[in-house]
Scaffold this active site. Structure first.
Site, PDB file in Angstrom:
ATOM      1  N   HIS A  25     -25.872  20.216  22.485  1.00 17.14           N
ATOM      2  CA  HIS A  25     -25.241  19.517  23.613  1.00 17.14           C
ATOM      3  C   HIS A  25     -26.066  18.270  23.951  1.00 17.14           C
ATOM      4  O   HIS A  25     -27.299  18.327  23.957  1.00 17.14           O
ATOM      5  CB  HIS A  25     -25.205  20.446  24.828  1.00 17.14           C
ATOM      6  CG  HIS A  25     -24.708  19.788  26.074  1.00 17.14           C
ATOM      7  ND1 HIS A  25     -23.373  19.545  26.297  1.00 17.14           N
ATOM      8  CD2 HIS A  25     -25.375  19.292  27.151  1.00 17.14           C
ATOM      9  CE1 HIS A  25     -23.242  18.948  27.469  1.00 17.14           C
ATOM     10  NE2 HIS A  25     -24.445  18.787  28.018  1.00 17.14           N
ATOM     11  N   ALA A  64       0.860  -1.192   0.000  1.00 14.93           N
ATOM     12  CA  ALA A  64       0.000   0.000   0.000  1.00 14.93           C
ATOM     13  C   ALA A  64       0.894   1.239   0.000  1.00 14.93           C
ATOM     14  O   ALA A  64       0.947   1.993   0.970  1.00 14.93           O
ATOM     15  CB  ALA A  64      -0.915  -0.002   1.219  1.00 14.93           C
ATOM     16  N   VAL A  65       1.609   1.425  -1.103  1.00 15.84           N
ATOM     17  CA  VAL A  65       2.571   2.528  -1.196  1.00 15.84           C
ATOM     18  C   VAL A  65       2.044   3.671  -2.064  1.00 15.84           C
ATOM     19  O   VAL A  65       2.800   4.542  -2.479  1.00 15.84           O
ATOM     20  CB  VAL A  65       3.932   2.033  -1.729  1.00 15.84           C
ATOM     21  CG1 VAL A  65       4.577   1.099  -0.733  1.00 15.84           C
ATOM     22  CG2 VAL A  65       3.773   1.350  -3.088  1.00 15.84           C
TER      23      VAL A  65
END
Length: 465
Positions: free
Chosen positions: A444, A270-271
């Site tokens: 919130h 995975a370069v």
């Protein structure tokens, strides 16, 4: 050979191509889309969507295993197991629904889809060879290239057998006992962490001296903590030399030239990825190039009149959402709208554990650009929602000009922060200042409150820290 003409011909049915075609259809532009493999391209089929599905499954499995050892929430389960073939079927089901949806949308908007491999004859002529049947010659007024990208292959370790790309990693027939991941960028770490949570022993080899090398140390520190907690072994400042003679291990060379072997049942390379510019006759158009990618202007025009290019084939950032925005733009420009591609920022997300989000300039980039900026961060350890979901690691960070408080960058690391990227991008597109975000009422309890608190802290008005 049969022939057909259309106003717009799109080569490639990935996110950029199919969005361009749908928008063109909405605008009444006669459009043909050519796709050689699967609608949805890399993103829907072998990239964004299946990887996030696999990551989710791995997260849930890890959570179940942790509950088997007791939980402060009072949850108790027996030792869990995972049925990997079922996991893959579930993932494939999601992909199928999405790609089917794309096909439906294209049809709904009058786009003709031609299944087959395109070969460019010239800027207005394309020959298409379907898997079965007679070849078709398509002629067009506008040609849009949306051919995407392909994984980079290492000369010392070509794909095949136990050496795989992300494509094969997302459809495992079984779980390897030991996996070596080559590359500690976002693809390598996303999948490496997922495989470790599923139960594989994982080692990561990275040529630079840090993980996620395009991000700063503050952002990657929580990810490093997770890698350590999970037992992922890191070999930094190291390079792979190939497989051992028996193919059972990876030969690795360290910075001081020492060589050692890492046992591996599977090796994920995975370069990075490179633009897909070969195999369809692009050279016949003699377009201006920017390195390995097609050079485009602010309207995604190439150097040839009425030939356009979008997405990964035009280089970095190789992100599906960039391609989609470019595709929509091209359709509208062809329809006569006045548009140019000039986003204030494009969000980038690493779906590691925890997630990392970057939008706009980092503090270092702002400084390098000569900007005098305020930087402030608010930790999730002081956020009530983060406490209630047992995820207090990480923070939100803002970068704003000191003179007028214009926001030039946002960063965040933490659980679920990918969902904050929309707020980050929107604030920058609207030219928000610190005061705008600080004065906006945030619900919130939510993680989004950390965004408001970060702006307040940058103004010296933080309430909860």
């Amino acid at each position: 050979m049969k022939s057909q003409s259309t106003k717009l011909l799109v080569i490639g049915g990935g996110p950029g191509g199919y969005v361009a075609a749908i928008r063109a259809g909405q605008l009444g532009i006669p459009t043909v889309l050519v796709e050689g493999e699967m609608l949805g391209g890399t993103c829907l089929n072998i990239g964004c969507i299946p990887s996030k599905a696999l990551i989710h499954a791995a997260d849930e499995f890890e959570k179940a295993r942790l509950y088997a050892n007791g939980s402060p929430l009072g949850i108790r389960v027996k030792a869990p197991e995972i049925d990997l073939p079922q996991t893959v079927r579930w993932k494939d089901g999601i992909v199928g629904k999405l790609t089917g949806g794309v096909a439906t949308l294209l049809k709904k908007n009058g786009v003709q889809v031609v299944r087959g491999w395109a070969t460019l004859v010239d800027g207005k002529t394309v020959d298409v060879q379907p898997a079965q049947g007679e070849a078709l010659r398509l002629q067009c007024e506008h040609l849009l290239l949306a051919t995407g990208s392909v994984p980079v292959e290492l000369p010392s370790m070509p794909f095949g057998g136990g050496v795989i790309s992300s494509t094969e990693a997302l459809a495992p027939a079984d779980l390897p006992k030991r996996m070596v991941v080559v590359g500690a960028g976002y693809i390598g770490l996303e999948l490496g962490i997922a495989y470790r949570k599923l139960g594989a022993e994982v080692a990561v080899v990275e040529a630079t001296n840090r993980v996620l090398p395009s991000y700063d140390d503050e952002l990657t520190r929580p990810v490093l903590a997770t890698l350590k907690r999970l037992g992922v072994v890191l070999h930094l400042s190291c390079s792979v030399q190939g497989l051992t003679d028996n193919g059972a291990a990876v030969r690795v060379r360290s910075a001081n030239a020492d060589e050692f072997a890492l046992p591996a049942d599977r090796v994920l390379v995975a370069v990075g990825r490179k633009p897909r510019t070969e195999g369809f006759g692009l050279e016949s158009l003699h377009l201006d190039m920017a390195g390995r990618s097609i050079k485009i202007d602010e309207q995604c025009r190439t150097s040839m009149r009425n030939v356009w290019a979008i997405g990964d084939v035009t280089g970095e950032p190789m992100l599906a959402h960039r391609a989609m925005a470019q595709g929509e733009l091209v359709a509208e420009v062809i329809a006569g709208h006045k548009r140019r591609f000039a986003p204030a920022a494009i969000p980038a997300i690493c779906f590691t554990d925890p997630e990392v989000v970057v939008v706009g300039l980092s503090p270092q980039e702002a400084g390098q650009g000569g900007l005098d900026c305020i930087t402030a961060a608010f930790p999730f350890a002081a956020n009530g929602r983060a406490m209630s979901i047992e995820s207090t690691e990480g923070f939100v960070r803002v970068v704003a000009r000191r003179d007028n408080h214009l926001i030039v960058g946002w960063q965040a690391v933490g659980r679920g922060v990918a969902e904050l990227s929309a707020a980050f991008s929107q604030s920058m597109e609207m030219g928000a200042r610190l005061e705008d975000v600080a004065a906006t009422i945030h619900a919130h309890p939510t993680l989004g409150e950390a965004v408001q608190e970060t702006a307040l802290r940058a103004l010296g008005q933080a309430l909860h820290i």
